[in-house]
Design an enzyme around this catalytic site. Structure first.
Site, PDB file in Angstrom:
ATOM      1  N   ASP A  99     -10.335 -48.030  82.359  1.00  0.00           N
ATOM      2  CA  ASP A  99     -11.634 -47.420  82.677  1.00  0.00           C
ATOM      3  C   ASP A  99     -12.385 -46.870  81.472  1.00  0.00           C
ATOM      4  O   ASP A  99     -13.101 -45.883  81.579  1.00  0.00           O
ATOM      5  CB  ASP A  99     -11.398 -46.293  83.691  1.00  0.00           C
ATOM      6  CG  ASP A  99     -10.253 -45.365  83.258  1.00  0.00           C
ATOM      7  OD1 ASP A  99      -9.954 -45.316  82.044  1.00  0.00           O
ATOM      8  OD2 ASP A  99      -9.664 -44.695  84.127  1.00  0.00           O
ATOM      9  N   GLU A 121      -4.656 -52.377  86.069  1.00  0.00           N
ATOM     10  CA  GLU A 121      -4.746 -50.965  86.493  1.00  0.00           C
ATOM     11  C   GLU A 121      -6.012 -50.732  87.320  1.00  0.00           C
ATOM     12  O   GLU A 121      -6.806 -49.822  87.068  1.00  0.00           O
ATOM     13  CB  GLU A 121      -4.709 -50.001  85.297  1.00  0.00           C
ATOM     14  CG  GLU A 121      -4.387 -48.566  85.674  1.00  0.00           C
ATOM     15  CD  GLU A 121      -4.411 -47.620  84.488  1.00  0.00           C
ATOM     16  OE1 GLU A 121      -5.474 -47.312  83.939  1.00  0.00           O
ATOM     17  OE2 GLU A 121      -3.310 -47.178  84.089  1.00  0.00           O
ATOM     18  N   GLU A 135     -14.812 -41.742  83.292  1.00  0.00           N
ATOM     19  CA  GLU A 135     -13.945 -42.864  83.663  1.00  0.00           C
ATOM     20  C   GLU A 135     -13.999 -43.226  85.144  1.00  0.00           C
ATOM     21  O   GLU A 135     -13.858 -44.393  85.503  1.00  0.00           O
ATOM     22  CB  GLU A 135     -12.492 -42.580  83.246  1.00  0.00           C
ATOM     23  CG  GLU A 135     -12.244 -42.616  81.742  1.00  0.00           C
ATOM     24  CD  GLU A 135     -12.573 -41.313  81.037  1.00  0.00           C
ATOM     25  OE1 GLU A 135     -13.009 -40.338  81.698  1.00  0.00           O
ATOM     26  OE2 GLU A 135     -12.405 -41.255  79.801  1.00  0.00           O
ATOM     27  N   HIS A 212      -6.547 -33.895  76.125  1.00  0.00           N
ATOM     28  CA  HIS A 212      -7.680 -34.577  75.488  1.00  0.00           C
ATOM     29  C   HIS A 212      -8.874 -34.826  76.396  1.00  0.00           C
ATOM     30  O   HIS A 212      -9.897 -35.326  75.957  1.00  0.00           O
ATOM     31  CB  HIS A 212      -7.233 -35.917  74.897  1.00  0.00           C
ATOM     32  CG  HIS A 212      -7.046 -36.984  75.933  1.00  0.00           C
ATOM     33  ND1 HIS A 212      -5.975 -37.018  76.780  1.00  0.00           N
ATOM     34  CD2 HIS A 212      -7.808 -38.043  76.274  1.00  0.00           C
ATOM     35  CE1 HIS A 212      -6.069 -38.058  77.576  1.00  0.00           C
ATOM     36  NE2 HIS A 212      -7.175 -38.692  77.317  1.00  0.00           N
ATOM     37  N   ARG A 214     -12.209 -35.102  78.361  1.00  0.00           N
ATOM     38  CA  ARG A 214     -13.565 -34.639  78.074  1.00  0.00           C
ATOM     39  C   ARG A 214     -13.982 -33.507  79.023  1.00  0.00           C
ATOM     40  O   ARG A 214     -14.589 -32.531  78.614  1.00  0.00           O
ATOM     41  CB  ARG A 214     -14.515 -35.829  78.243  1.00  0.00           C
ATOM     42  CG  ARG A 214     -15.929 -35.617  77.821  1.00  0.00           C
ATOM     43  CD  ARG A 214     -16.695 -36.918  77.968  1.00  0.00           C
ATOM     44  NE  ARG A 214     -16.302 -37.872  76.940  1.00  0.00           N
ATOM     45  CZ  ARG A 214     -16.884 -37.965  75.742  1.00  0.00           C
ATOM     46  NH1 ARG A 214     -17.888 -37.161  75.432  1.00  0.00           N
ATOM     47  NH2 ARG A 214     -16.478 -38.844  74.856  1.00  0.00           N
ATOM     48  N   HIS A 245      -4.823 -34.712  69.697  1.00  0.00           N
ATOM     49  CA  HIS A 245      -5.755 -35.848  69.751  1.00  0.00           C
ATOM     50  C   HIS A 245      -6.770 -35.637  68.628  1.00  0.00           C
ATOM     51  O   HIS A 245      -7.215 -34.508  68.409  1.00  0.00           O
ATOM     52  CB  HIS A 245      -6.450 -35.824  71.119  1.00  0.00           C
ATOM     53  CG  HIS A 245      -6.910 -37.155  71.592  1.00  0.00           C
ATOM     54  ND1 HIS A 245      -8.151 -37.651  71.307  1.00  0.00           N
ATOM     55  CD2 HIS A 245      -6.285 -38.109  72.327  1.00  0.00           C
ATOM     56  CE1 HIS A 245      -8.278 -38.849  71.862  1.00  0.00           C
ATOM     57  NE2 HIS A 245      -7.161 -39.153  72.491  1.00  0.00           N
TER      58      HIS A 245
END
Ligand code: UDP
Length: 380
Positions: A99, A121, A135, A212, A214, A245
């Site tokens: 994604d 996936e 995503e 990590h 967003r 990250h």
């Protein structure tokens, strides 16, 4: 078959590479389909060590990252650079995973060029547009563009059936991340890496941490790191290992918050085999990562998910994952339960991994070959 069938894998991020690798490698060993790889460069710094350690040289290397680039500018770069890779590759099928922006842009281009898309996936959903952001919307759009959908679980298949995807184009295969973690752990064969400066006292049990997402940036991340700091101070018998990250928006704040805490080690991201070793030996993992939720249960390591929801609810139902939210009291409650209730800890450790059995790439490869053969018998 005289025709040289080409499958173009398009990816740009660390988790995409890790998850397409088992299928890509298997196709390399068949004579039916030639796999080609386009790396968009979306994870410019994270990808090269992983490509190296997997021994892969991309057939097409793009360079889509610019300094302080926003999501829309990233999309623009992808649309500017991907077409020439498509034109040079002339694939029969485009294969994408998950994604990301790279996956969505590749799907849109493949659609415009009338190339069939296989989506690995497929079917993960929170049904919450804001989490994971962006995503959830990227993968919903990819579903509308893809022809074949390889779902990790039955639940993912149901999600697609609810969106009116044709049943005959959906295959439940398991997640290739489980293939990857099982194969890598086996290949490690007990090897222990000497990671200098990792922990002062190697006999201490440790929590492994990654963050990590967003949507966690800002206040949620502050609350999570505050909870971790509080927990680490109260539990000096544990160590905390935290590969950061490279995203500067989160890493600086994490360094400021946790950098001076004695039982914390903030380290750079690790190559996959070393990370698998760390996951296997950890007391537990605290994360907002998708892939780690799928991998850790195969190593019998409990996972505390610091998010408000997860598209991997199968793991919550199975008992290998616990959803702790992003608030201090719920996070501390979950962490304290883990260290104080032995029976609870053991149940989490022993819970079944619902995301796959390690055979996903075999199934996906077999379906791809079947698809290509049928396509030549009867053009789509
Ligand atoms: N990973 C790794 N080294 C690290 C941290 C993570 O190899 O230092 C691997 C991890 O095992 C998993 C993937 O990277 O396969 C997860 O990536 P990430 O959490 O960035 O993305 P997500 O899975 O949330 O999309």
């Amino acid at each position: 078959m005289g025709h040289d069938n080409k499958a173009l894998f398009c990816c740009g991020s660390r988790p995409e590479l890790i998850k397409i690798y088992p299928v890509y490698r298997q196709l390399q060993t068949t004579t039916k389909i030639t796999p080609l790889l386009c790396n968009t460069g979306q994870h410019r710094d994270l990808m090269p060590p992983h490509l190296d350690s997997l021994g892969i040289t991309p057939d097409f290397q793009l360079n889509v990252m610019r300094k302080e680039q926003c999501l829309d500018q990233l999309m623009a770069q992808l649309f500017a650079q991907l077409p020439s890779a498509f034109d040079n590759a002339r694939p029969d099928i485009v294969i994408i995973q998950g994604d990301t922006a790279s996956a969505l842009a590749s799907a849109i281009l493949a659609y415009k060029k009338n190339l069939p898309i296989a989506h690995i996936e497929a079917g993960l959903r929170t049904h919450d547009k804001s989490s994971p952001f962006p995503e959830e919307i990227y993968r919903q759009n990819i579903t509308t563009l893809a022809k074949w959908h390889f779902c990790p679980t039955e639940k993912a298949r149901q999600n697609l059936l609810n969106e009116n995807i044709a049943e005959e184009n959906i295959f439940v295969t398991g997640n290739t991340s489980v293939d990857m973690v099982k194969n890598t752990y086996k290949e490690l064969n007990g090897e222990i890496f000497d990671l200098p400066l990792l922990r002062q006292d190697k006999t201490k049990p440790y929590f492994l941490i990654t963050l990590h997402r967003r949507e966690s940036q800002g206040a949620p991340l502050m609350r999570i790191t505050n909870s971790l700091l509080n927990f680490a101070k109260n539990n000096p018998e544990f160590h905390f290992i935290f590969p950061l990250h490279p995203n500067p928006a989160t890493s600086q704040m994490i360094k400021d918050q946790l950098g001076t805490q004695k039982n914390f080690s903030l380290i750079t991201p690790l190559p996959y085999p070393q990370f698998v070793r760390l996951m296997a030996d950890a007391f537990a993992i605290i994360t907002d990562s998708g892939g780690i939720q799928e991998e850790a249960p195969s190593l019998n390591t409990p996972v505390i998910v610091v998010r408000n929801n997860t598209e991997r609810s199968e793991g919550i139902e199975s008992g290998c994952l616990r959803l702790a939210g992003t608030k201090k009291d719920t996070i501390l409650q979950e962490l304290n339960l883990l260290i104080n209730d032995k029976a609870h800890y053991k149940r989490m450790q022993q819970a079944h991994n619902p995301f796959g059995d390690g055979q996903a790439a075999n199934r996906i490869t077999a379906h791809l070959i079947d698809i290509i053969e049928k396509t030549h018998a009867k053009p789509i």
